[in-house]
Design a protein around this motif. Structure first.
Motif, PDB file in Angstrom:
ATOM      1  N   ALA A   8       0.872  -1.178   0.000  1.00  0.00           N
ATOM      2  CA  ALA A   8       0.000   0.000   0.000  1.00  0.00           C
ATOM      3  C   ALA A   8       0.905   1.222   0.000  1.00  0.00           C
ATOM      4  O   ALA A   8       1.821   1.316   0.821  1.00  0.00           O
ATOM      5  CB  ALA A   8      -0.893  -0.004   1.237  1.00  0.00           C
ATOM      6  N   ARG A  45      13.668  -8.074   7.768  1.00  0.00           N
ATOM      7  CA  ARG A  45      13.682  -8.143   9.237  1.00  0.00           C
ATOM      8  C   ARG A  45      12.965  -6.940   9.861  1.00  0.00           C
ATOM      9  O   ARG A  45      12.257  -7.077  10.860  1.00  0.00           O
ATOM     10  CB  ARG A  45      15.146  -8.246   9.698  1.00  0.00           C
ATOM     11  CG  ARG A  45      15.337  -8.577  11.163  1.00  0.00           C
ATOM     12  CD  ARG A  45      15.643  -7.359  12.007  1.00  0.00           C
ATOM     13  NE  ARG A  45      16.700  -6.548  11.462  1.00  0.00           N
ATOM     14  CZ  ARG A  45      16.893  -5.280  11.799  1.00  0.00           C
ATOM     15  NH1 ARG A  45      16.100  -4.682  12.659  1.00  0.00           N
ATOM     16  NH2 ARG A  45      17.885  -4.583  11.242  1.00  0.00           N
ATOM     17  N   THR A  47      10.475  -5.093   8.651  1.00  0.00           N
ATOM     18  CA  THR A  47       9.011  -5.232   8.520  1.00  0.00           C
ATOM     19  C   THR A  47       8.492  -6.268   9.504  1.00  0.00           C
ATOM     20  O   THR A  47       7.461  -6.072  10.142  1.00  0.00           O
ATOM     21  CB  THR A  47       8.638  -5.576   7.060  1.00  0.00           C
ATOM     22  OG1 THR A  47       8.908  -4.420   6.280  1.00  0.00           O
ATOM     23  CG2 THR A  47       7.191  -5.977   6.906  1.00  0.00           C
ATOM     24  N   THR A  64      17.345 -11.610   6.756  1.00  0.00           N
ATOM     25  CA  THR A  64      18.266 -10.849   7.589  1.00  0.00           C
ATOM     26  C   THR A  64      19.683 -11.173   7.143  1.00  0.00           C
ATOM     27  O   THR A  64      19.941 -12.284   6.681  1.00  0.00           O
ATOM     28  CB  THR A  64      18.087 -11.192   9.084  1.00  0.00           C
ATOM     29  OG1 THR A  64      19.050 -10.480   9.854  1.00  0.00           O
ATOM     30  CG2 THR A  64      18.241 -12.680   9.367  1.00  0.00           C
ATOM     31  N   ARG A  65      20.560 -10.180   7.253  1.00  0.00           N
ATOM     32  CA  ARG A  65      21.971 -10.485   6.995  1.00  0.00           C
ATOM     33  C   ARG A  65      22.667 -10.853   8.293  1.00  0.00           C
ATOM     34  O   ARG A  65      23.821 -11.245   8.302  1.00  0.00           O
ATOM     35  CB  ARG A  65      22.672  -9.288   6.336  1.00  0.00           C
ATOM     36  CG  ARG A  65      22.132  -9.005   4.945  1.00  0.00           C
ATOM     37  CD  ARG A  65      23.013  -8.021   4.169  1.00  0.00           C
ATOM     38  NE  ARG A  65      22.443  -7.772   2.850  1.00  0.00           N
ATOM     39  CZ  ARG A  65      21.544  -6.814   2.598  1.00  0.00           C
ATOM     40  NH1 ARG A  65      21.126  -6.010   3.550  1.00  0.00           N
ATOM     41  NH2 ARG A  65      21.068  -6.673   1.370  1.00  0.00           N
ATOM     42  N   ASN A 101      13.209  -1.800   1.312  1.00  0.00           N
ATOM     43  CA  ASN A 101      14.440  -2.455   0.891  1.00  0.00           C
ATOM     44  C   ASN A 101      14.167  -3.733   0.089  1.00  0.00           C
ATOM     45  O   ASN A 101      14.733  -3.964  -0.979  1.00  0.00           O
ATOM     46  CB  ASN A 101      15.160  -2.787   2.208  1.00  0.00           C
ATOM     47  CG  ASN A 101      16.610  -3.026   2.046  1.00  0.00           C
ATOM     48  OD1 ASN A 101      16.976  -4.079   1.551  1.00  0.00           O
ATOM     49  ND2 ASN A 101      17.409  -2.049   2.436  1.00  0.00           N
TER      50      ASN A 101
HETATM   51  N1  LIG Z   1       2.835   0.221   3.121  1.00  0.00           N
HETATM   52  C1  LIG Z   1       3.134  -1.069   3.036  1.00  0.00           C
HETATM   53  O1  LIG Z   1       2.443  -1.822   2.343  1.00  0.00           O
HETATM   54  C2  LIG Z   1       4.314  -1.601   3.803  1.00  0.00           C
HETATM   55  C3  LIG Z   1       4.557  -2.972   3.818  1.00  0.00           C
HETATM   56  C4  LIG Z   1       5.681  -3.427   4.522  1.00  0.00           C
HETATM   57  C5  LIG Z   1       6.501  -2.525   5.189  1.00  0.00           C
HETATM   58  N2  LIG Z   1       6.206  -1.203   5.137  1.00  0.00           N
HETATM   59  C6  LIG Z   1       7.066  -0.212   5.812  1.00  0.00           C
HETATM   60  O2  LIG Z   1       8.387  -0.327   5.289  1.00  0.00           O
HETATM   61  C7  LIG Z   1       9.294   0.119   6.290  1.00  0.00           C
HETATM   62  C8  LIG Z   1      10.404  -0.935   6.460  1.00  0.00           C
HETATM   63  O3  LIG Z   1      11.162  -1.026   5.265  1.00  0.00           O
HETATM   64  P1  LIG Z   1      12.780  -1.046   5.318  1.00  0.00           P
HETATM   65  O4  LIG Z   1      13.271  -0.885   3.940  1.00  0.00           O
HETATM   66  O5  LIG Z   1      13.236  -0.080   6.376  1.00  0.00           O
HETATM   67  O6  LIG Z   1      13.108  -2.488   5.897  1.00  0.00           O
HETATM   68  P2  LIG Z   1      12.765  -3.989   5.359  1.00  0.00           P
HETATM   69  O7  LIG Z   1      12.861  -4.037   3.876  1.00  0.00           O
HETATM   70  O8  LIG Z   1      11.513  -4.450   6.005  1.00  0.00           O
HETATM   71  O9  LIG Z   1      13.949  -4.824   6.033  1.00  0.00           O
HETATM   72  C9  LIG Z   1      15.288  -4.538   5.704  1.00  0.00           C
HETATM   73  C10 LIG Z   1      16.154  -5.595   6.343  1.00  0.00           C
HETATM   74  O10 LIG Z   1      15.988  -6.835   5.654  1.00  0.00           O
HETATM   75  C11 LIG Z   1      17.212  -7.546   5.625  1.00  0.00           C
HETATM   76  N3  LIG Z   1      17.624  -7.719   4.226  1.00  0.00           N
HETATM   77  C12 LIG Z   1      17.385  -6.894   3.183  1.00  0.00           C
HETATM   78  N4  LIG Z   1      17.871  -7.404   2.041  1.00  0.00           N
HETATM   79  C13 LIG Z   1      18.422  -8.598   2.358  1.00  0.00           C
HETATM   80  C14 LIG Z   1      19.077  -9.595   1.602  1.00  0.00           C
HETATM   81  N5  LIG Z   1      19.281  -9.482   0.281  1.00  0.00           N
HETATM   82  N6  LIG Z   1      19.519 -10.695   2.236  1.00  0.00           N
HETATM   83  C15 LIG Z   1      19.325 -10.838   3.572  1.00  0.00           C
HETATM   84  N7  LIG Z   1      18.702  -9.924   4.341  1.00  0.00           N
HETATM   85  C16 LIG Z   1      18.263  -8.812   3.734  1.00  0.00           C
HETATM   86  C17 LIG Z   1      18.200  -6.713   6.438  1.00  0.00           C
HETATM   87  O11 LIG Z   1      18.045  -7.159   7.780  1.00  0.00           O
HETATM   88  P3  LIG Z   1      19.216  -7.087   8.904  1.00  0.00           P
HETATM   89  O12 LIG Z   1      19.365  -5.628   9.210  1.00  0.00           O
HETATM   90  O13 LIG Z   1      18.678  -7.903  10.037  1.00  0.00           O
HETATM   91  O14 LIG Z   1      20.436  -7.676   8.261  1.00  0.00           O
HETATM   92  C18 LIG Z   1      17.649  -5.299   6.277  1.00  0.00           C
HETATM   93  O15 LIG Z   1      18.047  -4.410   7.294  1.00  0.00           O
HETATM   94  C19 LIG Z   1       8.481   0.341   7.551  1.00  0.00           C
HETATM   95  O16 LIG Z   1       8.180   1.723   7.678  1.00  0.00           O
HETATM   96  C20 LIG Z   1       7.214  -0.433   7.288  1.00  0.00           C
HETATM   97  O17 LIG Z   1       6.097   0.073   8.001  1.00  0.00           O
HETATM   98  C21 LIG Z   1       5.125  -0.721   4.468  1.00  0.00           C
END
Ligand SMILES: NC(=O)c1ccc[n+]([C@@H]2O[C@H](COP(=O)([O-])OP(=O)(O)OC[C@H]3O[C@@H](n4cnc5c(N)ncnc54)[C@H](OP(=O)(O)O)[C@@H]3O)[C@@H](O)[C@H]2O)c1
Length: 168
Positions: A8, A45, A47, A64-65, A101
Motif C-alpha cells: 500500500a 527483518r 518489517t 536478515t543479513r 528495501n
Molecule cells: N505500506 C506497506 O504496504 C508496507 C509494507 C511493509 C513494510 N512497510 C514499511 O516499510 C518500512 C520498512 O522497510 P525497510 O526498507 O526499512 O526495511 P525492510 O525491507 O523491512 O527490512 C530490511 C532488512 O531486511 C534484511 N535484508 C534486506 N535485504 C536482504 C538480503 N538481500 N539478504 C538478507 N537480508 C536482507 C536486512 O536485515 P538485517 O538488518 O537484520 O540484516 C535489512 O536491514 C516500515 O516503515 C514499514 O512500516 C510498508
C-alpha cells in the motif's frame, strides 16, 4: 511458483515512517489477509519487527543479513534459500510483503502486483521505487471511498486497489 508483491503506498510512493504504516484502513488489512492467507509471505527483518509476530495462517519467511531469529518464523540470509523453502513446501504463489528495501531488491522477480494506492500525502521515511506500468497489464481494480467521522473528518483515506500482471 509465482512471485507476487503486495503493498500500500501514498501519492508520493510513501509506505512507512518510523517502521510503522502511515494510515489505518481496516478494509485494506482485510484484503491483505484474504489475499495472503494460506501462503508463504516473505519480508525484511525490519518489517517483521514492525508487525511483531508471525501472521496467523501464513508461513513467515524473514530475510536478515545477521543472526535474527524469532519463534514461529523461518529466517534466511539469502533470497534464493527463502524462495527454495517456499517452493519445496509446494507453494504456488509467494507474497513479498515489504518493506522498502525488499520491494526494491526483489522487484525483478515479481510476476504479479497487488497494489493499494492510498489517497495520502505526508511525512515518510520509507518509499516504494516508482513503478513503470508500461510493462504490466491491469487485471483488476476496485475503488474505496474515504471513511469520515460524524464531524466530517477523514478517519480512513480513500484508496484504489489494483492487480497487475507482468506482460509476457
Ligand atoms: N505500506 C506497506 O504496504 C508496507 C509494507 C511493509 C513494510 N512497510 C514499511 O516499510 C518500512 C520498512 O522497510 P525497510 O526498507 O526499512 O526495511 P525492510 O525491507 O523491512 O527490512 C530490511 C532488512 O531486511 C534484511 N535484508 C534486506 N535485504 C536482504 C538480503 N538481500 N539478504 C538478507 N537480508 C536482507 C536486512 O536485515 P538485517 O538488518 O537484520 O540484516 C535489512 O536491514 C516500515 O516503515 C514499514 O512500516 C510498508
Amino acid at each position: 511458483m509465482k512471485i507476487s508483491m503486495i503493498v500500500a503506498y501514498g501519492k508520493n510512493w510513501e509506505i512507512g515512517l518510523d517502521n510503522q504504516m502511515l494510515w489505518h484502513i481496516s478494509e485494506d488489512f482485510k484484503n491483505f489477509k484474504a489475499i495472503t492467507s494460506g501462503h508463504h509471505i516473505l519480508m525484511g527483518r525490519k518489517t517483521f519487527e514492525s508487525i511483531g509476530k508471525p501472521l496467523p495462517n501464513r508461513t513467515s519467511l524473514v530475510l536478515t543479513r545477521g543472526d535474527f531469529s524469532h519463534e514461529g518464523v523461518h529466517t534466511f540470509n539469502n533470497v534464493q534459500e527463502a524462495f527454495d523453502k517456499a517452493r519445496e513446501s509446494g507453494e504456488e504463489e509467494l507474497f513479498i510483503i515489504g518493506g522498502a528495501n525488499i520491494y526494491e531488491s526483489l522487484f525483478d522477480y515479481v510476476d504479479k502486483m497487488y497494489l493499494s494506492e492510498v489517497d495520502f500525502e505526508g511525512e515518510a521515511d520509507a518509499y516504494l521505487k516508482e513503478i513503470d506500468f508500461s510493462t504490466w497489464d491491469l487485471q483488476e481494480q476496485r475503488e474505496y471511498e474515504a471513511i469520515k467521522n460524524e464531524k466530517g473528518d477523514i478517519i480512513s483515506p480513500a484508496w484504489n486497489f489494483k492487480v497487475w500482471v507482468k506482460k509476457d
